[in-house]
Structures are given as C-alpha cells and as structure tokens.
Design an enzyme around this catalytic site. Structure first.
Site, PDB file in Angstrom:
ATOM      1  N   CYS A  67       0.916  -8.667   4.100  1.00  0.00           N
ATOM      2  CA  CYS A  67       0.251  -7.481   4.648  1.00  0.00           C
ATOM      3  C   CYS A  67      -0.758  -7.865   5.732  1.00  0.00           C
ATOM      4  O   CYS A  67      -1.538  -8.807   5.556  1.00  0.00           O
ATOM      5  CB  CYS A  67      -0.449  -6.727   3.520  1.00  0.00           C
ATOM      6  SG  CYS A  67      -1.242  -5.218   4.081  1.00  0.00           S
ATOM      7  N   CYS A  71      -7.983  -7.052   3.105  1.00  0.00           N
ATOM      8  CA  CYS A  71      -8.711  -6.660   1.888  1.00  0.00           C
ATOM      9  C   CYS A  71      -9.013  -7.919   1.040  1.00  0.00           C
ATOM     10  O   CYS A  71      -8.086  -8.618   0.604  1.00  0.00           O
ATOM     11  CB  CYS A  71      -7.868  -5.677   1.083  1.00  0.00           C
ATOM     12  SG  CYS A  71      -7.222  -4.331   2.112  1.00  0.00           S
ATOM     13  N   CYS A  74      -7.237  -8.706  -2.334  1.00  0.00           N
ATOM     14  CA  CYS A  74      -5.803  -8.493  -2.505  1.00  0.00           C
ATOM     15  C   CYS A  74      -4.945  -9.738  -2.297  1.00  0.00           C
ATOM     16  O   CYS A  74      -4.989 -10.375  -1.238  1.00  0.00           O
ATOM     17  CB  CYS A  74      -5.331  -7.390  -1.561  1.00  0.00           C
ATOM     18  SG  CYS A  74      -3.585  -6.979  -1.825  1.00  0.00           S
ATOM     19  N   CYS A 111       5.156   4.927  -9.849  1.00  0.00           N
ATOM     20  CA  CYS A 111       4.318   4.702  -8.657  1.00  0.00           C
ATOM     21  C   CYS A 111       4.831   3.509  -7.871  1.00  0.00           C
ATOM     22  O   CYS A 111       4.914   2.401  -8.415  1.00  0.00           O
ATOM     23  CB  CYS A 111       2.885   4.400  -9.058  1.00  0.00           C
ATOM     24  SG  CYS A 111       2.184   5.626 -10.149  1.00  0.00           S
ATOM     25  N   CYS A 142       5.015   8.866  -7.244  1.00  0.00           N
ATOM     26  CA  CYS A 142       3.762   8.511  -6.573  1.00  0.00           C
ATOM     27  C   CYS A 142       4.063   7.342  -5.642  1.00  0.00           C
ATOM     28  O   CYS A 142       4.871   6.475  -5.982  1.00  0.00           O
ATOM     29  CB  CYS A 142       2.723   8.093  -7.612  1.00  0.00           C
ATOM     30  SG  CYS A 142       1.177   7.512  -6.874  1.00  0.00           S
ATOM     31  N   CYS A 202      -4.355  10.682  -5.536  1.00  0.00           N
ATOM     32  CA  CYS A 202      -4.766   9.669  -6.505  1.00  0.00           C
ATOM     33  C   CYS A 202      -5.694   8.739  -5.737  1.00  0.00           C
ATOM     34  O   CYS A 202      -5.261   8.056  -4.798  1.00  0.00           O
ATOM     35  CB  CYS A 202      -3.532   8.915  -7.019  1.00  0.00           C
ATOM     36  SG  CYS A 202      -3.952   7.500  -8.049  1.00  0.00           S
ATOM     37  N   ARG A 274      -7.963   7.022 -14.633  1.00  0.00           N
ATOM     38  CA  ARG A 274      -7.021   5.974 -15.057  1.00  0.00           C
ATOM     39  C   ARG A 274      -7.723   4.627 -15.203  1.00  0.00           C
ATOM     40  O   ARG A 274      -8.343   4.133 -14.254  1.00  0.00           O
ATOM     41  CB  ARG A 274      -5.857   5.860 -14.064  1.00  0.00           C
ATOM     42  CG  ARG A 274      -4.846   4.792 -14.493  1.00  0.00           C
ATOM     43  CD  ARG A 274      -3.558   4.824 -13.689  1.00  0.00           C
ATOM     44  NE  ARG A 274      -2.980   6.145 -13.746  1.00  0.00           N
ATOM     45  CZ  ARG A 274      -2.796   6.918 -12.680  1.00  0.00           C
ATOM     46  NH1 ARG A 274      -3.103   6.491 -11.488  1.00  0.00           N
ATOM     47  NH2 ARG A 274      -2.280   8.119 -12.809  1.00  0.00           N
TER      48      ARG A 274
HETATM   49  N1  SAM Z   1      -1.229  -1.352   0.907  1.00  0.00           N
HETATM   50  C1  SAM Z   1      -1.603  -0.092   0.447  1.00  0.00           C
HETATM   51  C2  SAM Z   1      -3.082   0.172   0.597  1.00  0.00           C
HETATM   52  O1  SAM Z   1      -3.879  -0.708   0.329  1.00  0.00           O
HETATM   53  O2  SAM Z   1      -3.435   1.280   0.984  1.00  0.00           O
HETATM   54  C3  SAM Z   1      -1.183   0.180  -0.981  1.00  0.00           C
HETATM   55  C4  SAM Z   1      -1.183  -0.904  -2.048  1.00  0.00           C
HETATM   56  S1  SAM Z   1      -2.756  -1.540  -2.528  1.00  0.00           S
HETATM   57  C5  SAM Z   1      -2.294  -2.958  -3.461  1.00  0.00           C
HETATM   58  C6  SAM Z   1      -3.405  -0.345  -3.667  1.00  0.00           C
HETATM   59  C7  SAM Z   1      -4.747  -0.588  -4.304  1.00  0.00           C
HETATM   60  O3  SAM Z   1      -4.649  -1.606  -5.294  1.00  0.00           O
HETATM   61  C8  SAM Z   1      -5.893  -1.050  -3.441  1.00  0.00           C
HETATM   62  O4  SAM Z   1      -6.481  -0.023  -2.721  1.00  0.00           O
HETATM   63  C9  SAM Z   1      -6.861  -1.610  -4.486  1.00  0.00           C
HETATM   64  O5  SAM Z   1      -7.753  -0.599  -4.912  1.00  0.00           O
HETATM   65  C10 SAM Z   1      -5.946  -2.032  -5.631  1.00  0.00           C
HETATM   66  N2  SAM Z   1      -5.945  -3.498  -5.777  1.00  0.00           N
HETATM   67  C11 SAM Z   1      -5.323  -4.392  -4.976  1.00  0.00           C
HETATM   68  N3  SAM Z   1      -5.556  -5.650  -5.386  1.00  0.00           N
HETATM   69  C12 SAM Z   1      -6.336  -5.567  -6.482  1.00  0.00           C
HETATM   70  C13 SAM Z   1      -6.922  -6.516  -7.366  1.00  0.00           C
HETATM   71  N4  SAM Z   1      -6.772  -7.834  -7.162  1.00  0.00           N
HETATM   72  N5  SAM Z   1      -7.668  -6.068  -8.390  1.00  0.00           N
HETATM   73  C14 SAM Z   1      -7.849  -4.744  -8.588  1.00  0.00           C
HETATM   74  N6  SAM Z   1      -7.333  -3.799  -7.789  1.00  0.00           N
HETATM   75  C15 SAM Z   1      -6.585  -4.195  -6.749  1.00  0.00           C
HETATM   76 FE1  SF4 Z   2      -2.517  -4.742   2.270  1.00  0.00          FE
HETATM   77 FE2  SF4 Z   2      -3.394  -5.384  -0.129  1.00  0.00          FE
HETATM   78 FE3  SF4 Z   2      -5.025  -4.215   1.576  1.00  0.00          FE
HETATM   79 FE4  SF4 Z   2      -2.990  -2.806   0.506  1.00  0.00          FE
HETATM   80  S1  SF4 Z   2      -4.747  -3.645  -0.575  1.00  0.00           S
HETATM   81  S2  SF4 Z   2      -3.623  -2.841   2.655  1.00  0.00           S
HETATM   82  S3  SF4 Z   2      -1.457  -4.432   0.322  1.00  0.00           S
HETATM   83  S4  SF4 Z   2      -4.093  -6.235   1.829  1.00  0.00           S
END
Ligand code: SAM
Ligand code: SF4
Ligand code: DTB
Length: 333
Positions: A67, A71, A74, A111, A142, A202, A274
């Site tokens: 990606c 973040c 992530c 989802c 979802c 959500c 949730r």
């Molecule tokens: N890429 C898209 C986005 O970020 O909008 C969708 C998938 S992203 C993995 C969805 C959510 O998962 C993130 O906004 C975050 O809140 C949660 N998330 C991701 N990595 C995480 C982690 N290591 N621990 C807890 N929550 C996590």
């Molecule tokens: Fe990409 Fe992870 Fe951020 Fe979603 S949360 S936008 S998958 S880096």
C-alpha cells in the site's frame, strides 16, 4: 455534589443520540470512577440492545500489502519492512468461497479489505461483481478500500454494499504523527461520500499507538460529532507488527481500553460498538469487561486482514462461559 451524585444527575439524559458532545463532557466520562462508568455504559447499552447478544463480522483481505500510504500501525504499508507478501486483487470465486465459510460459521456480515489508497476506476466492475455475489448469499456486505469519490460510493451502493469502513483512527491532533500521506479532512470527505450515497458507516479508531488520554478523548469526540453517528464503531487495540514504526510502542493499560469502549457506548448509544483488532492477546476477562462496557460486535475467524484473531473455538468457548450468544440481529449496525 460528589462525583457519583453529579454523574447520576447527568445520567437523566443518557441514551439520547446527540452529535453536539463537547470534549469536556467526554473527558468527564473518561474520568468517572470505573464502577460508575461501567454502570452508565451498561444502562445505556440495555436501552437499545440485548446485552447477551454479540454480532459477528468476518474479514477477508481481498488485496493485500504494497500500500502506498504510510500509516505507522499498518503491516500492509509499502513504507515499512514487514514480512508480508503483497498480492493483487483476488478472484471473485475465491471471495465467494470465503464468504460461504463465514456464513456457515455464523457470521452475519462479510467485510472485505483492500490495501489501497483508493480504488482505481478500472477495479470498480470487479468490486461490484463481488458485492453482488456476497449479497446474493444472504450476507450483509462491507468493504474498506481507502478513499472513495462520490461516484465510486454511489456505484458500490448500487451494487448492494451495505457498509463502508473508513476509520478516523485517532484524534485530529495526534493523526499527523501516524499518517502523512492523507489528511484527516480526506477521511471526513470519504465518510461524507459514503453517507451521501446512502450506505451505513463503519468508523472507529485505534487505541495503544502512544496517544495521550486527551487524544482518546479527541478521537471519541471526532466520532461522536460526525454529522450522524456511524452505525458501527470499531475500537481496535493496536496489533504491534514487527517492522512497523509502532512495534514496541508503549502499551495502554487494559482498563483504559475498557474505558474507551464504555465512553464510546455512552456517547453513541444507538451504534454497534465493535471490539475489533487486538483480541488475540486479550484475556477472556478483559474481553468480558469490554462486553460489560457495551461492546456488542466482534470480528470472528482465525485472521483479521493479515494478523491472527482468536478463531471460532476460543470464541465459542468464551461465549459459552459468558452465557452469551451470537446473533445476526444483535442490533441495527
Ligand atoms: N486501506 C484501507 C484504509 O486504510 O482506508 C482499508 C484497510 S485498513 C487495514 C483498515 C483499518 O484497519 C485502518 O484504518 C486501521 O484502523 C485498522 N488497522 C490496520 N492495521 C492495524 C493494526 N496493526 N492494529 C489495529 N488496527 C489496525
Ligand atoms: Fe494502506 Fe494500511 Fe493505511 Fe489502509 S491502513 S491505507 S492498507 S497503509
Ligand atoms: C477495523 O477497524 N479493523 C479491521 C477492519 N476495520 C478492516 C482491520 C484490523 C486490521 C488489523 C491488522 C491486520 O490484520 O492487518
């Protein structure tokens, strides 16, 4: 008036759906004696929900890793060196197979998550086909695909998408320390497109990223003052993944996590709350406290998107011990 008297006084309005919460009011809820906070949360929970029921959603990563966003939490970000292998958008048939398994395991919502900044217009046909297929199986649908434009949100709604997950993640002040490649306003804009398209929202956040108490107040405040409350509010406990900048972050005390759930329940009384990522490392006792605090939904299955989740056997044993049942109709969100 002592703390308990004053909170009892305020509880006269508990349960009312309001989007004009102030940070001071939310901060005061976080500061309540724990026993008082839990009583308030449970009282609010019982106004609209059966406290013995938990709704199950199942996650599937339909496009994993690589990606472009940064973040810090992530494992799927291309900016971090994790062990995750990137893959392309998976086949519709593969998604439908996973959805059938989720349904058989008692899940009411499926989802689908993609590690994208936003979907490309050329992906929309495939995504709509997937939504139609999952919906036809009698599951709620979802997706979480990153930012959406208005027309993309409308197309997904047209295909039958029931919910869109897009998190605010944390407070507006702490946010720049976590993500630099998209702004808080970008997220609010996507949420507005989802709402305008008529989909259920959500939207939640993550606890345990090194944020302050004030940031947890700010995160709940941002959620509770959206133009309409999200139907579903995922509260994630950070899953620390080796190679991400947040691996090794200070852990939040479990009681603070429970407080966050309880405050979310009180200020968004009609929403499903949730208990999301992070359950694998939680004790049964901590999860039970989260249900007492008003959480009424979980992600079921062995995996979240890329990290482990407790799985059916452990969850089944927990619900049996607690005398709780899973219910597709636990609530409206
Ligand atoms: N890429 C898209 C986005 O970020 O909008 C969708 C998938 S992203 C993995 C969805 C959510 O998962 C993130 O906004 C975050 O809140 C949660 N998330 C991701 N990595 C995480 C982690 N290591 N621990 C807890 N929550 C996590
Ligand atoms: Fe990409 Fe992870 Fe951020 Fe979603 S949360 S936008 S998958 S880096
Ligand atoms: C949400 O708030 N939590 C889920 C879902 N929405 C998409 C995702 C949690 C992801 C945890 C890390 C992983 O498994 O990759």
């Amino acid at each position: 008036m002592n703390a308990v008297d004053s909170s009892l006084h305020r509880s006269k309005q508990d349960g009312e759906v309001r989007t004009d919460w102030t940070r001071d009011e939310i901060g005061a809820l976080f500061d309540l004696p724990f026993t008082e906070l839990m009583f308030r949360a449970q009282s609010v929970h019982r106004m609209r929900f059966d406290p013995t029921k938990v709704q199950l959603s199942t996650l599937l990563s339909i496009k994993t890793g690589g990606c472009p966003e940064d973040c810090a939490y992530c494992p799927q970000s291309a900016h971090h060196e994790t062990e995750l292998k990137a893959s392309k958008l998976i086949d519709t048939q593969e998604v439908l197979k996973a959805a059938a398994q989720a349904k058989a395991a008692g899940s009411s919502r499926f989802c689908m998550g993609a590690a994208w900044r936003s979907p490309k217009d050329r992906d929309m046909d495939d995504l709509c086909e997937v939504v139609e297929g999952v919906k036809a199986m009698g599951l709620e649908t979802c997706m979480t695909l990153g930012m959406l434009t208005g027309p993309q949100a409308q197309r997904l709604k047209g295909a039958g998408l029931d919910y869109y997950n897009h998190n605010l993640d944390t407070s507006p002040e702490f946010y720049p320390q976590i993500i630099s490649t998209r702004t808080y306003q970008d997220r609010l804009d996507t949420l507005a497109h989802v709402r305008d398209a008529g989909m259920n929202v959500c939207c939640g956040g993550i606890v345990g990223m090194g944020e302050s108490d004030a940031d947890r107040v700010g995160m709940i405040h941002a959620l509770a003052t959206l133009p309409g409350h999200p139907e579903s509010v995922p509260i994630n406990l950070l899953v620390q993944v080796e190679g991400t900048p947040l691996a090794g972050a200070d852990r939040v005390h479990p009681i603070e996590f429970v407080r966050t759930i309880a405050v979310a329940r009180i200020v968004m009384p009609a929403s499903m709350v949730r208990l999301s990522a992070g359950r694998k490392d939680m004790t049964d006792e901590l999860q039970a406290l989260c249900f007492l605090a008003g959480a009424n939904s979980i992600f079921s299955g062995e995996k979240l998107l890329t990290t482990p989740n407790p799985g059916e056997d452990r969850d089944g044993a927990l619900f049996a011990r607690l005398g709780m049942t899973t219910d597709a109709c636990a609530g409206r969100g």
